[in-house]
Design a protein around this motif. Structure first.
Motif, short mmCIF file in Angstrom:
data_model
loop_
_atom_site.label_atom_id
_atom_site.label_comp_id
_atom_site.label_asym_id
_atom_site.label_seq_id
_atom_site.Cartn_x
_atom_site.Cartn_y
_atom_site.Cartn_z
N LYS A 1 -9.19 -0.17 -14.11
CA LYS A 1 -10.33 -1.08 -14.36
C LYS A 1 -11.78 -0.58 -13.70
CE LYS A 1 -7.96 -4.07 -11.87
NZ LYS A 1 -7.28 -5.40 -11.41
N GLU A 2 -11.36 -0.02 -12.32
CA GLU A 2 -12.61 0.71 -11.74
C GLU A 2 -13.51 1.54 -12.51
OE1 GLU A 2 -11.90 2.74 -7.92
OE2 GLU A 2 -10.00 3.62 -8.78
N ILE A 3 -12.82 2.53 -13.31
CA ILE A 3 -13.60 3.51 -13.95
C ILE A 3 -13.70 3.34 -15.57
CG2 ILE A 3 -13.32 5.43 -12.24
CD1 ILE A 3 -11.08 6.23 -14.29
N CYS B 1 -7.10 -0.82 2.34
CA CYS B 1 -7.82 -1.45 1.40
C CYS B 1 -7.68 -0.82 0.22
CB CYS B 1 -9.41 -1.66 1.66
SG CYS B 1 -10.04 -2.36 3.02
N GLY B 2 -7.85 -1.48 -0.97
CA GLY B 2 -7.99 -0.78 -2.35
C GLY B 2 -6.41 -0.07 -2.59
N SER B 3 -6.67 1.11 -2.91
CA SER B 3 -5.74 2.08 -3.18
C SER B 3 -4.91 2.45 -1.91
CB SER B 3 -6.24 3.52 -3.72
OG SER B 3 -6.75 3.35 -4.95
N ALA B 4 -5.27 2.53 -1.11
CA ALA B 4 -4.83 2.67 0.11
C ALA B 4 -3.87 1.64 0.52
CB ALA B 4 -5.80 2.88 1.60
N ILE C 1 -4.23 2.86 6.92
CA ILE C 1 -4.45 4.12 6.02
C ILE C 1 -5.78 3.86 5.35
CG2 ILE C 1 -3.56 5.18 3.83
CD1 ILE C 1 -0.65 3.40 4.24
N SER C 2 -6.51 5.10 5.47
CA SER C 2 -7.73 5.19 4.94
C SER C 2 -8.21 6.80 4.43
CB SER C 2 -8.82 4.49 5.99
OG SER C 2 -10.05 4.80 5.66
N GLN C 3 -8.73 6.73 3.26
CA GLN C 3 -9.24 8.21 3.06
C GLN C 3 -10.25 8.61 3.78
OE1 GLN C 3 -11.44 11.05 1.92
NE2 GLN C 3 -12.25 9.24 1.10
N SER C 4 -11.50 7.58 3.88
CA SER C 4 -12.73 7.89 4.41
C SER C 4 -12.50 8.00 5.96
CB SER C 4 -13.89 7.12 4.09
OG SER C 4 -13.48 5.64 4.30
N GLY C 5 -11.81 6.76 6.44
CA GLY C 5 -11.65 6.72 7.78
C GLY C 5 -12.95 5.98 8.29
N GLU C 6 -13.60 5.53 7.37
CA GLU C 6 -14.60 4.63 7.71
C GLU C 6 -14.73 3.02 7.16
OE1 GLU C 6 -16.69 5.47 9.87
OE2 GLU C 6 -16.42 7.68 10.08
N SER D 1 -3.44 0.05 -12.63
CA SER D 1 -4.35 -1.05 -13.16
C SER D 1 -5.59 -0.85 -12.39
CB SER D 1 -3.58 -2.53 -12.51
OG SER D 1 -4.62 -3.42 -12.83
N LEU D 2 -5.82 -0.47 -11.15
CA LEU D 2 -6.98 -0.42 -10.31
C LEU D 2 -7.75 0.89 -10.97
CD1 LEU D 2 -9.00 -1.40 -8.02
CD2 LEU D 2 -7.71 0.21 -6.46
N LYS D 3 -6.81 1.84 -11.16
CA LYS D 3 -7.66 2.93 -11.83
C LYS D 3 -8.15 2.58 -12.99
CE LYS D 3 -8.02 5.41 -9.27
NZ LYS D 3 -7.57 5.13 -8.00
N ALA E 1 -15.24 11.98 -6.18
CA ALA E 1 -14.89 10.87 -7.06
C ALA E 1 -14.47 9.66 -6.52
CB ALA E 1 -13.71 11.05 -8.19
N VAL E 2 -15.35 8.40 -6.92
CA VAL E 2 -15.04 7.18 -6.23
C VAL E 2 -13.58 6.68 -6.48
CG1 VAL E 2 -15.85 4.86 -6.51
CG2 VAL E 2 -17.62 6.35 -6.36
N ALA E 3 -13.13 6.89 -7.79
CA ALA E 3 -11.61 6.45 -7.80
C ALA E 3 -10.79 7.80 -7.00
CB ALA E 3 -11.34 6.63 -9.33
N THR E 4 -10.04 7.19 -6.06
CA THR E 4 -9.18 8.10 -5.36
C THR E 4 -7.92 8.72 -6.06
OG1 THR E 4 -8.18 8.26 -3.12
CG2 THR E 4 -7.99 6.21 -4.42
N THR E 5 -7.74 9.88 -6.09
CA THR E 5 -6.44 10.43 -6.73
C THR E 5 -5.76 11.19 -5.79
OG1 THR E 5 -7.85 12.21 -7.65
CG2 THR E 5 -7.27 10.22 -8.80
#
Ligand code: AGP
Length: 611
Positions: free
Chosen positions: A490-492, A303-306, A349-354, A486-488, A400-404
């Motif tokens: 718009k999201e912030i 999902c999202g950045s992943a 692929i997932s940062q949080s794994g949740e 683009s996601l970076k 931070a909510v926006a992943t980097t």
């Protein structure tokens, strides 16, 4: 979403709960609340709408609330608007049962109806109040907390992590989970529960991961784990290796900027973990040569950045191996009845794994009998534990909510996976393999070099703080980079932005280009450079203001672009790791210039544990 903290022990609970919640505010931040049992046995509940600060002010940073056992919550609204009445903790009459909840109860309306018939009334619009009163209902019937919780678990559908207190069980705290994360920590002062590690890191590094449908009973001295049949189970504590400092801002104004600057180290650590003596090694049993040789198709789901990492990985893997790659948004994959071919592998692929959709996609792949591999940042998270094998990114805690930095480390694993497959199948010359590995080793230093020039981007970003539309265009890998850029944005920054495959512009979107619209062209792929240049000229002649991102040496862009950022040359498969940095900075600086809350953008939460 939402954050849960609980404490029972030999210290004042409220300040500990508030401190823990402050570390979880990235999970949700529209209201917060705590419930603490005082010396007389009464459970006091204090809630506040808005950021945690409002609750801190209301309770004098917790000092005004007495007691050594309590639960707390920071909310990201799902059922019912953000308000004090919808804030957690929720409670039954006389505070006999008090609950904090993370997740969604799908059948709450049906349960509510039944409870109303049994004489219960409701003041909030939440699903959590329904669970609370259901536990109360079973507790009144059985007089036994574990049974009441277990029966409730059998009746509810959906996802939950719950912290539960019973007024008649003075020295006990209960917790339970299904599909929402929950951990228990043991500190010198007592026991803590939390939805995520940063909440308890300043107290302990000893953590128990709670599995689905397990119930935890905590007293001041002990913790007991039970399955849904109330049979006691054994659990080993795990040592958390994260640095507590890493979960703090460390002198930066925002977590996002700190995390942007941590990218060189995160990338270096991730490469270092899997590249040994000139070879790629993901660890025993993770993904071996035999598996790589048999592979016909890889499905990368996220999902999202992943998902944007998946888009890059597709280009890289297909370019250097003979394996086909399909990418899917997890929320689509899980409902489209995918036909997964034999000899294929699903990579999540997932940062949080949740992330709820990614977890569901993983389970679907397993049901269909396909091997699964997870690329995850949070150790012990649900996706990490349920996948057949896991490769961890070594980004450290990302707040931070926006992943980097997590995004950057996911890219590294994708490159390594591609090279590992190519090598195992004999599809890559040894010389090319070695050259690519040495180029990869230089990425951290090259990211550092880009960061040294950040003020130029800050200056340019400030000119576009009032933009209402931004377009990102690219071809091939540059298109995948545009998606994330683009996601970076718009999201912030809350500026509408779109990423377009540059060749697709003429099929409709170019009609949106008018005087002064910012178009950011990503132009790092030498074979596609001239075609991109033509697309840039096309939009410029319709009034667009152009920013170009390209490799050092491509100076012909100066004739077309109004502002250019050059990134150091590298193997073109790896260029996302460099070109994304100026785009992260653009999003960040525009958000700051607009005076927005960079780390906690509106309507978003770090960990999307609901679908
Ligand atoms: C991006 O900045 C967002 N935080 C979001 O798109 C995120 O990548 C997505 O929600 C997936 O999260 P995960 O990596 O934790 O699964």
């Amino acid at each position: 979403m939402c954050g849960i903290v609980g404490f029972i022990g030999e210290a004042k609970a409220a300040p500990i709960l508030l401190e823990g919640l402050s570390k979880l505010e990235y999970r949700g931040y529209d209201s917060a609340g705590i419930a603490v049992r005082d010396e007389s046995g009464k459970i006091n509940v204090v809630k506040a709408k808005g950021r945690l600060k409002v609750l801190e002010d209301k309770t004098d940073s917790g000092n005004a609330v007495n007691g050594t056992c309590g639960i707390g919550h920071t909310r990201w609204a799902t059922h019912g608007e953000p308000s004090e009445v919808n804030a957690h903790p929720h409670y039954s009459e006389g505070h006999s049962v008090v609950v904090v909840h993370n997740g969604i109860i799908e059948n709450y309306l049906e349960l509510k109806e039944k409870l109303v018939k049994s004489g219960y009334s409701f003041e909030s619009q939440t699903d959590t109040e329904v669970v609370t009163k259901l536990i109360d209902y079973y507790y009144k019937k059985t007089g036994e907390p574990l049974t009441a919780i277990a029966r409730t678990m059998l009746r509810v559908r959906g996802s939950y992590a719950l912290g539960v207190m019973f007024s008649e069980q003075p020295d006990k705290l209960y917790a339970v989970r299904k599909d929402s994360p929950l951990i228990v920590g043991k500190s010198e002062k007592g026991y803590l529960i939390a939805s995520d590690v940063p909440a308890i890191l300043s107290h302990t590094r000893k953590v128990y991961y709670i599995d689905n449908l397990e119930i935890v009973e905590i007293t001041r001295e002990n913790v007991h784990f039970y399955n849904i049949d109330r049979e006691e189970i054994e659990k080993e504590a795990v040592e958390i290796k994260w640095d507590a400092e890493a979960a703090e801002k460390g002198g930066y104004e925002h977590f996002m900027m700190k995390e942007i600057h941590e990218q060189p180290e995160a990338v270096r650590n991730t490469i270092g973990a899997y590249v040994k003596d000139g070879n790629i090694d993901f660890g025993k049993g993770v993904f071996d040569c035999e598996q790589a040789k048999k592979l016909e198709r890889i499905y990368i789901v996220a999902c999202g950045s992943a998902y944007h990492v998946a888009a890059v990985a597709k280009y890289v893997i297909e370019d250097i191996t003979t394996v086909c790659v399909e990418t899917d948004l997890a929320s689509e994959f899980r409902y489209r009845n995918p036909k997964l071919s034999k000899n294929s592998m699903v990579v999540i692929i997932s940062q949080s794994g949740e992330t709820a959709d990614s977890l569901a996609a993983l389970r679907l792949a397993k049901e269909k009998g396909v091997k699964t591999l997870a690329i995850v940042n949070v150790v012990g998270s649900s996706i990490a534990r349920e996948a057949d094998s896991v490769i961890y990114t070594l980004a450290g805690p990302e707040i931070a909510v926006a992943t980097t930095k997590a995004y950057s480390t996911q890219l590294i694993i994708s490159y390594l996976l591609a090279m590992y497959i190519a090598n195992a199948r004999g599809e890559m010359e040894k010389q090319t393999f070695d050259k690519m590995l040495s180029e990869m080793a230089l990425l951290p230093k090259r990211i550092e070099d880009i960061l040294h020039d950040k003020e130029r981007i800050q200056w340019f970003a400030s000119k576009f703080a009032n933009a209402s539309n931004v377009f990102f265009i690219g071809r091939g890998i540059d298109y995948a980079i545009s998606l994330e850029g683009s996601l970076k944005m718009k999201e912030i920054s809350y500026i509408h932005s779109e990423a377009y495959a540059a060749g697709e512009l003429k099929h409709g979107t170019i009609s949106l280009i008018e005087d002064g619209v910012l178009v950011i062209g990503v132009m790092t792929q030498s074979e596609l450079y001239d075609k991109m240049l033509s697309n840039m000229i096309e939009v410029k002649s319709r009034g667009a203001y152009l920013m170009g991102i390209t490799n050092v040496g491509n100076y012909s862009i100066e004739d077309t672009a109004n502002f250019t950022v050059y990134v150091p040359r590298t193997d073109e498969h790896f260029v996302t790791s460099l070109a994304i940095v100026p785009l992260q900075l653009m999003g960040y600086y525009i958000s700051v210039a607009r005076g927005l809350d960079v780390d906690k953008p509106r309507n978003l939460a770090k960990s999307v544990t609901v679908e």
